[in-house]
Write a protein that holds these residues in place. Structure first.
Motif, PDB file in Angstrom:
ATOM      1  N   VAL A 155       2.231   4.399   0.868  1.00 38.30           N
ATOM      2  CA  VAL A 155       2.849   3.364   1.395  1.00 38.30           C
ATOM      3  C   VAL A 155       2.266   2.109   0.935  1.00 38.30           C
ATOM      4  O   VAL A 155       2.911   1.000   0.734  1.00 38.30           O
ATOM      5  CB  VAL A 155       2.937   3.531   2.820  1.00 38.30           C
ATOM      6  CG1 VAL A 155       3.505   2.318   3.668  1.00 38.30           C
ATOM      7  CG2 VAL A 155       3.997   4.692   3.265  1.00 38.30           C
ATOM      8  N   LEU A 156       0.934   1.952   0.938  1.00 35.74           N
ATOM      9  CA  LEU A 156       0.043   0.904   0.604  1.00 35.74           C
ATOM     10  C   LEU A 156       0.324   0.414  -0.744  1.00 35.74           C
ATOM     11  O   LEU A 156      -0.106  -0.836  -1.079  1.00 35.74           O
ATOM     12  CB  LEU A 156      -1.363   0.814   1.233  1.00 35.74           C
ATOM     13  CG  LEU A 156      -1.464   0.942   2.862  1.00 35.74           C
ATOM     14  CD1 LEU A 156      -2.672   0.958   3.083  1.00 35.74           C
ATOM     15  CD2 LEU A 156      -0.869  -0.323   3.612  1.00 35.74           C
ATOM     16  N   ASN A 157       0.619   1.233  -1.556  1.00 33.54           N
ATOM     17  CA  ASN A 157       0.978   0.981  -2.846  1.00 33.54           C
ATOM     18  C   ASN A 157       2.202   0.933  -3.556  1.00 33.54           C
ATOM     19  O   ASN A 157       2.635   0.752  -4.823  1.00 33.54           O
ATOM     20  CB  ASN A 157      -0.038   2.160  -3.870  1.00 33.54           C
ATOM     21  CG  ASN A 157      -1.518   2.140  -3.916  1.00 33.54           C
ATOM     22  OD1 ASN A 157      -2.021   1.133  -4.345  1.00 33.54           O
ATOM     23  ND2 ASN A 157      -1.988   2.935  -3.013  1.00 33.54           N
ATOM     24  N   ASP A 158       3.205   0.801  -2.654  1.00 29.31           N
ATOM     25  CA  ASP A 158       4.691   0.796  -2.841  1.00 29.31           C
ATOM     26  C   ASP A 158       5.306  -0.279  -1.781  1.00 29.31           C
ATOM     27  O   ASP A 158       5.561   0.305  -0.905  1.00 29.31           O
ATOM     28  CB  ASP A 158       5.297   2.169  -3.100  1.00 29.31           C
ATOM     29  CG  ASP A 158       6.604   2.249  -3.330  1.00 29.31           C
ATOM     30  OD1 ASP A 158       7.117   1.148  -3.438  1.00 29.31           O
ATOM     31  OD2 ASP A 158       7.012   3.260  -4.102  1.00 29.31           O
ATOM     32  N   ASP A 159       5.438  -1.429  -2.146  1.00 27.55           N
ATOM     33  CA  ASP A 159       6.095  -2.392  -1.201  1.00 27.55           C
ATOM     34  C   ASP A 159       7.678  -1.926  -0.988  1.00 27.55           C
ATOM     35  O   ASP A 159       8.103  -2.066   0.143  1.00 27.55           O
ATOM     36  CB  ASP A 159       5.906  -3.750  -1.750  1.00 27.55           C
ATOM     37  CG  ASP A 159       6.439  -4.828  -0.613  1.00 27.55           C
ATOM     38  OD1 ASP A 159       5.780  -4.980   0.440  1.00 27.55           O
ATOM     39  OD2 ASP A 159       7.518  -5.567  -0.837  1.00 27.55           O
ATOM     40  N   HIS A 160       8.177  -1.612  -2.103  1.00 27.64           N
ATOM     41  CA  HIS A 160       9.538  -0.982  -1.779  1.00 27.64           C
ATOM     42  C   HIS A 160       9.697   0.189  -0.613  1.00 27.64           C
ATOM     43  O   HIS A 160      10.454   0.181   0.208  1.00 27.64           O
ATOM     44  CB  HIS A 160      10.409  -0.351  -2.688  1.00 27.64           C
ATOM     45  CG  HIS A 160      11.907   0.094  -2.721  1.00 27.64           C
ATOM     46  ND1 HIS A 160      12.650  -0.603  -2.485  1.00 27.64           N
ATOM     47  CD2 HIS A 160      12.268   1.288  -2.861  1.00 27.64           C
ATOM     48  CE1 HIS A 160      13.830  -0.065  -2.342  1.00 27.64           C
ATOM     49  NE2 HIS A 160      13.483   1.317  -2.563  1.00 27.64           N
ATOM     50  N   LEU A 161       8.690   1.215  -0.895  1.00 25.47           N
ATOM     51  CA  LEU A 161       8.483   2.311   0.114  1.00 25.47           C
ATOM     52  C   LEU A 161       8.355   1.703   1.631  1.00 25.47           C
ATOM     53  O   LEU A 161       8.647   2.058   2.579  1.00 25.47           O
ATOM     54  CB  LEU A 161       7.557   3.294  -0.431  1.00 25.47           C
ATOM     55  CG  LEU A 161       7.471   4.399   0.740  1.00 25.47           C
ATOM     56  CD1 LEU A 161       8.624   5.251   0.995  1.00 25.47           C
ATOM     57  CD2 LEU A 161       6.219   5.496  -0.041  1.00 25.47           C
ATOM     58  N   HIS A 162       7.353   0.984   1.692  1.00 22.49           N
ATOM     59  CA  HIS A 162       6.837   0.097   2.743  1.00 22.49           C
ATOM     60  C   HIS A 162       7.906  -0.306   3.358  1.00 22.49           C
ATOM     61  O   HIS A 162       8.215  -0.453   4.651  1.00 22.49           O
ATOM     62  CB  HIS A 162       5.609  -0.813   2.455  1.00 22.49           C
ATOM     63  CG  HIS A 162       5.330  -1.457   3.581  1.00 22.49           C
ATOM     64  ND1 HIS A 162       5.474  -2.511   4.226  1.00 22.49           N
ATOM     65  CD2 HIS A 162       3.877  -1.253   4.090  1.00 22.49           C
ATOM     66  CE1 HIS A 162       4.862  -3.161   5.152  1.00 22.49           C
ATOM     67  NE2 HIS A 162       3.743  -2.368   5.213  1.00 22.49           N
ATOM     68  N   GLN A 191     -10.069  -1.072  -0.997  1.00 20.97           N
ATOM     69  CA  GLN A 191      -9.591  -2.545  -0.707  1.00 20.97           C
ATOM     70  C   GLN A 191      -9.145  -2.708   0.818  1.00 20.97           C
ATOM     71  O   GLN A 191      -8.798  -4.060   1.205  1.00 20.97           O
ATOM     72  CB  GLN A 191      -8.693  -3.017  -1.665  1.00 20.97           C
ATOM     73  CG  GLN A 191      -7.224  -2.239  -1.348  1.00 20.97           C
ATOM     74  CD  GLN A 191      -7.060  -1.095  -2.052  1.00 20.97           C
ATOM     75  OE1 GLN A 191      -7.973  -0.238  -2.308  1.00 20.97           O
ATOM     76  NE2 GLN A 191      -5.725  -0.763  -2.245  1.00 20.97           N
ATOM     77  N   ALA A 192      -8.973  -1.571   1.552  1.00 20.31           N
ATOM     78  CA  ALA A 192      -8.540  -1.835   2.968  1.00 20.31           C
ATOM     79  C   ALA A 192      -9.411  -2.009   3.889  1.00 20.31           C
ATOM     80  O   ALA A 192     -10.552  -1.529   3.913  1.00 20.31           O
ATOM     81  CB  ALA A 192      -7.812  -0.340   3.393  1.00 20.31           C
ATOM     82  N   ARG A 218       6.268  -8.169   6.488  1.00 19.54           N
ATOM     83  CA  ARG A 218       5.190  -8.821   5.533  1.00 19.54           C
ATOM     84  C   ARG A 218       5.063  -8.333   4.187  1.00 19.54           C
ATOM     85  O   ARG A 218       4.896  -6.839   4.282  1.00 19.54           O
ATOM     86  CB  ARG A 218       3.983  -9.243   6.069  1.00 19.54           C
ATOM     87  CG  ARG A 218       3.913 -10.414   6.943  1.00 19.54           C
ATOM     88  CD  ARG A 218       4.237 -10.050   8.421  1.00 19.54           C
ATOM     89  NE  ARG A 218       3.487  -9.074   8.876  1.00 19.54           N
ATOM     90  CZ  ARG A 218       3.725  -8.298  10.297  1.00 19.54           C
ATOM     91  NH1 ARG A 218       4.877  -8.424  10.679  1.00 19.54           N
ATOM     92  NH2 ARG A 218       2.677  -7.215  10.465  1.00 19.54           N
ATOM     93  N   THR A 219       5.279  -8.981   3.161  1.00 25.32           N
ATOM     94  CA  THR A 219       5.017  -8.194   1.814  1.00 25.32           C
ATOM     95  C   THR A 219       3.662  -7.756   1.747  1.00 25.32           C
ATOM     96  O   THR A 219       2.703  -8.572   2.077  1.00 25.32           O
ATOM     97  CB  THR A 219       5.427  -9.001   0.873  1.00 25.32           C
ATOM     98  OG1 THR A 219       6.659  -9.545   0.812  1.00 25.32           O
ATOM     99  CG2 THR A 219       5.059  -8.601  -0.590  1.00 25.32           C
ATOM    100  N   LEU A 220       3.439  -6.555   1.182  1.00 25.67           N
ATOM    101  CA  LEU A 220       2.113  -6.102   0.989  1.00 25.67           C
ATOM    102  C   LEU A 220       1.041  -7.132   0.321  1.00 25.67           C
ATOM    103  O   LEU A 220       1.637  -7.508  -0.687  1.00 25.67           O
ATOM    104  CB  LEU A 220       1.968  -4.605   0.455  1.00 25.67           C
ATOM    105  CG  LEU A 220       2.490  -3.587   1.258  1.00 25.67           C
ATOM    106  CD1 LEU A 220       2.697  -2.203   0.628  1.00 25.67           C
ATOM    107  CD2 LEU A 220       1.274  -3.343   2.450  1.00 25.67           C
ATOM    108  N   GLY A 221       0.133  -7.342   0.718  1.00 25.33           N
ATOM    109  CA  GLY A 221      -1.126  -7.958   0.047  1.00 25.33           C
ATOM    110  C   GLY A 221      -2.208  -6.965  -0.961  1.00 25.33           C
ATOM    111  O   GLY A 221      -1.880  -5.677  -0.773  1.00 25.33           O
ATOM    112  N   SER A 222      -2.951  -7.697  -1.399  1.00 26.59           N
ATOM    113  CA  SER A 222      -4.047  -6.774  -2.162  1.00 26.59           C
ATOM    114  C   SER A 222      -5.125  -6.205  -1.420  1.00 26.59           C
ATOM    115  O   SER A 222      -5.688  -5.078  -1.851  1.00 26.59           O
ATOM    116  CB  SER A 222      -4.646  -7.623  -3.243  1.00 26.59           C
ATOM    117  OG  SER A 222      -5.114  -8.700  -2.645  1.00 26.59           O
ATOM    118  N   ASN A 223      -5.311  -6.604  -0.116  1.00 23.09           N
ATOM    119  CA  ASN A 223      -6.349  -5.966   0.960  1.00 23.09           C
ATOM    120  C   ASN A 223      -5.686  -5.810   2.138  1.00 23.09           C
ATOM    121  O   ASN A 223      -5.720  -6.590   3.046  1.00 23.09           O
ATOM    122  CB  ASN A 223      -7.346  -7.257   0.984  1.00 23.09           C
ATOM    123  CG  ASN A 223      -8.216  -7.729  -0.386  1.00 23.09           C
ATOM    124  OD1 ASN A 223      -8.063  -8.674  -0.860  1.00 23.09           O
ATOM    125  ND2 ASN A 223      -9.086  -6.946  -0.786  1.00 23.09           N
TER     126      ASN A 223
END
Length: 442
Positions: A394-401, A288-289, A252-257
């Motif tokens: 990781v949580l701030n970079d969807d490409h790395l995720h 935000q996590a 899943r694409t990372l969300g804001s929370n």
């Protein structure tokens, strides 16, 4: 010698002292053994020393003292049948070898070793018949496999062997109290009495059963084999398998929370209270996590109290123990999973998350690096600051995720599917049984 193995030996020594109240000679031996642990370096301790500590106290136990009253056994059986949670049962596999196997495991309940027995029993097909003997079945657990519960009655255990007439005995051995060690000892003795080949799955940290060389050891990771192998006993490495069809989901694409998941039995063996600074630092660094902890045990109260004292309790959800069938939906809800274990011979929970579409970051202990693969996902053991930095990155970079997850997913798909594990075990059972039969005929 790995630090986790040294810790295990020291815990075993303390446990033997509490259980058996050994005499002066045994106490002197234990002191000698403890001293040698620090000087062992990377080499293993001599097998003879390992066998001596394994045998401590067994001669003082009356096997019949472990028996349960028939009325209590019947009542527990009725409760399990009516209310017990059933395990996940995989489908039969037509391509596996045919062998008549008796599985022996001290406790039937939720756990990795138990799931291995269920997977092997239910994947057998055609004339390949499997049976399970156990010392104890959890009151909340309905095994749903052919089984016999036998505690302190050795004659009943012998009759179970004679009634089933196995070609091979598969033992899932693990360490616990003196009565459980004695139960396993009887299983091995009866198998040897009847000249049956033995395959021993060693799924825990520490030594396997060392009582005889007439067996084949199976380790669940290269790390476990390196730590616990026995030079004169043949062995294999077969990684635990997971039912991918139940867990498989896209990333899943990372969300804001983001939701961070941690799935462990909170018993103090794989994870303990030392993880608290990591959890508090992580939640403060990423405001935000939210954290979801799946699992239960005595460590839960320590972690819960610590997070409450830190003012973070509202950002943590505790699910407690959950049945296997609920795990896929939980794993699919995580944006990231963490594996901050002290030690683990494998780490099936990490595989479950990866297949569910969730990358995992964990301490580089034991077999965990062989699952996580990427430097960005592996943390120096005990380094809380590095762990939080990698989680944040990781949580701030969807490409790395996405990149980390893809690496982990491809490796898991290639190595950790339950069908692969079942096939390798059944092939091994057939080969060991055939070799034993050929040796007898000559």
């Amino acid at each position: 010698m790995d630090d986790s193995i040294k810790t295990w030996y020291r815990q075993v020594i303390r446990s033997r002292l509490r259980e058996t109240n050994p005499g002066p000679e045994a106490e002197a031996f234990i002191r000698e053994f403890d001293a040698r642990i620090d000087t062992a370096g990377s080499s293993q301790l001599p097998v003879e020393l390992r066998r001596r500590i394994e045998d401590l106290g067994l001669d003082r136990l009356d096997a019949t003292s472990d028996a349960r009253r028939p009325g209590a056994t019947l009542a527990r059986r009725l409760i399990r049948t009516a209310f017990g949670v059933k395990p996940h049962l995989c489908r039969p596999q037509a391509d596996v070898k045919s062998t008549r196997v008796l599985h022996a495991i001290a406790e039937l309940q939720i756990g990795g070793a138990q799931q291995l027995v269920f997977d092997l029993t239910n994947s057998a097909s055609g004339s390949s018949i499997h049976q399970v003997i156990t010392r104890n079945i959890g009151i909340r657990f309905n095994p749903s496999v052919p089984h016999s519960e036998i505690r302190g009655n050795v004659d009943r255990m012998r009759r179970a062997f004679d009634r089933f007439k196995p070609e091979l005995v598969h033992v899932c051995h693990y360490h616990a109290g003196l009565s459980i060690r004695a139960w396993y000892q009887k299983v091995f003795e009866i198998a040897l009495e009847r000249d049956l080949p033995i395959v021993q799955s060693h799924c825990v940290i520490g030594d396997p059963w060392l009582g005889g060389v007439q067996q084949h050891l199976v380790f669940c990771s290269d790390w476990s084999r390196d730590c616990s192998q026995v030079p004169e006993i043949p062995d294999s490495v077969i990684s635990p398998g997971s039912p991918f069809e139940r867990f498989r989901a896209p990333r899943r694409t990372l969300g804001s929370n983001p939701l961070i998941g941690m799935v462990y039995r909170l018993a103090g063996d794989k994870i303990d209270g030392s993880v608290l600074p990591l959890l508090t630092s992580m939640l403060r660094r990423i405001p935000q996590a939210h954290l979801q902890v799946v699992g239960d045990g005595p460590i839960r109260s320590v972690l819960s109290r610590g997070l409450e004292d830190a003012g973070l309790a509202s950002r943590v959800t505790w699910t407690g123990f959950v049945p296997f069938k609920r795990l896929p939906e939980l794993h699919r809800g995580f944006d990231l999973a963490i594996a901050p274990g002290l030690a683990d011979t494998f780490g099936s929970g990490a595989v479950h998350s990866i297949i569910s579409g969730t990358p995992v970051i964990g301490y580089g202990v034991a077999a965990i690096p062989s699952i996580l693969r990427r430097e960005e996902a592996i943390v120096t053991p005990g380094d809380t600051k590095e762990y939080v930095e990698k989680i944040s990155a990781v949580l701030n970079d969807d490409h790395l995720h996405a990149s980390i997850h893809e690496t982990q997913r491809l490796h898991a798909e290639a190595h950790f599917q339950v069908e692969q594990m079942n096939r390798r075990y059944h092939d091994l059972f057939r080969r060991v049984a055939d070799e034993h039969s050929a040796a007898d005929s000559t």
